[in-house]
Design an enzyme around this catalytic site. Structure first.
Site, PDB file in Angstrom:
ATOM      1  N   THR A   1     -45.557  -2.919  21.102  1.00 23.26           N
ATOM      2  CA  THR A   1     -43.895  -3.448  21.428  1.00 23.26           C
ATOM      3  C   THR A   1     -43.465  -2.731  20.508  1.00 23.26           C
ATOM      4  OG1 THR A   1     -42.862  -4.275  23.303  1.00 23.26           O
ATOM      5  CG2 THR A   1     -43.439  -5.918  21.053  1.00 23.26           C
ATOM      6  N   CYS A   2     -42.160  -2.563  21.457  1.00 22.08           N
ATOM      7  CA  CYS A   2     -41.106  -1.886  20.493  1.00 22.08           C
ATOM      8  C   CYS A   2     -40.155  -3.466  19.623  1.00 22.08           C
ATOM      9  CB  CYS A   2     -39.587  -0.946  21.679  1.00 22.08           C
ATOM     10  SG  CYS A   2     -39.816  -2.193  22.876  1.00 22.08           S
ATOM     11  N   THR A   3     -39.375  -3.163  18.748  1.00 20.92           N
ATOM     12  CA  THR A   3     -38.640  -3.650  18.542  1.00 20.92           C
ATOM     13  C   THR A   3     -36.856  -3.101  18.734  1.00 20.92           C
ATOM     14  OG1 THR A   3     -38.140  -2.023  16.377  1.00 20.92           O
ATOM     15  CG2 THR A   3     -40.163  -3.340  16.382  1.00 20.92           C
TER      16      THR A   3
END
Length: 195
Positions: free
Chosen positions: A172-174
């Site tokens: 997932t993105c941060t």
């Protein structure tokens, strides 16, 4: 028995081929794969409607059987904790130790993974940057994970993971375009192999 009605799900959308559940988080979703556009479910719902939430999906670098060395699932890090947003809980060491499992369901098949790593990674596409067909590459990749010493990284060094295992990566993105947050588990149970 698989606790998911895949007949009903596939009537809704034939791109659904699995279900993922991560106890202790909000992750409890169908897994999709689009045959004509890899990132389609990045911004489409299960109902194929455009949405910033997207869906949980894999791309065609993986087979749709979870038999690859590393199966990578993608989902947005939503602020309200939906999709893969609640995976950020794994930054907390206590949560990481208490919530160790990932369940994957397929028609007539149940798989259980034990989480061994949760950490920030760069934005490289894992499956395009590592030739996992090479056992030396698989070994180096595992060594690299277990040698991670970054802030907020949680690694279970007591869990043995080898080049011959099958692992799952939740990506997932941060909020930073140059990095991803990964939660990884190793397969410890596959009902298909118990038959």
């Amino acid at each position: 028995e698989t606790p998911v009605d895949f007949v009903e799900l596939k009537e809704k959308n034939p791109d659904i081929y699995a279900w993922i559940n991560v106890p202790g988080t909000k992750v409890d979703y169908p897994v999709l794969r689009c045959s004509f556009d890899n990132p389609y479910y990045l911004n489409h719902t299960v109902e194929k409607k455009k949405s910033i939430y997207g869906s949980i999906f894999t791309d065609d670098c993986n087979g749709s059987d979870f038999d690859d060395f590393n199966t990578v699932l993608y989902g947005h890090n939503m602020k309200n904790g939906t999709m893969f947003g609640s995976l950020r809980k794994y930054r907390d060491k206590t949560f990481f130790k208490k919530n160790q499992y990932i369940n994957v369901y397929m028609p007539g098949r149940i798989m259980k993974y034990q989480i061994f790593a949760a950490y920030v990674w760069d934005d490289r596409h894992i499956l395009l940057n590592f030739d996992f067909g090479d056992e030396n590459v698989r070994e180096e990749y595992i060594d690299m994970i277990f040698s991670t010493r970054k802030m907020n990284a949680n690694i279970n060094g007591d869990l043995a993971v080898t080049k011959d295992d099958r692992i799952i990566t939740l990506s997932t993105c941060t909020g930073n375009d140059k990095e991803r947050y990964l939660v990884q588990g190793v397969l410890i149970y596959d009902s298909r192999e118990q038959q």
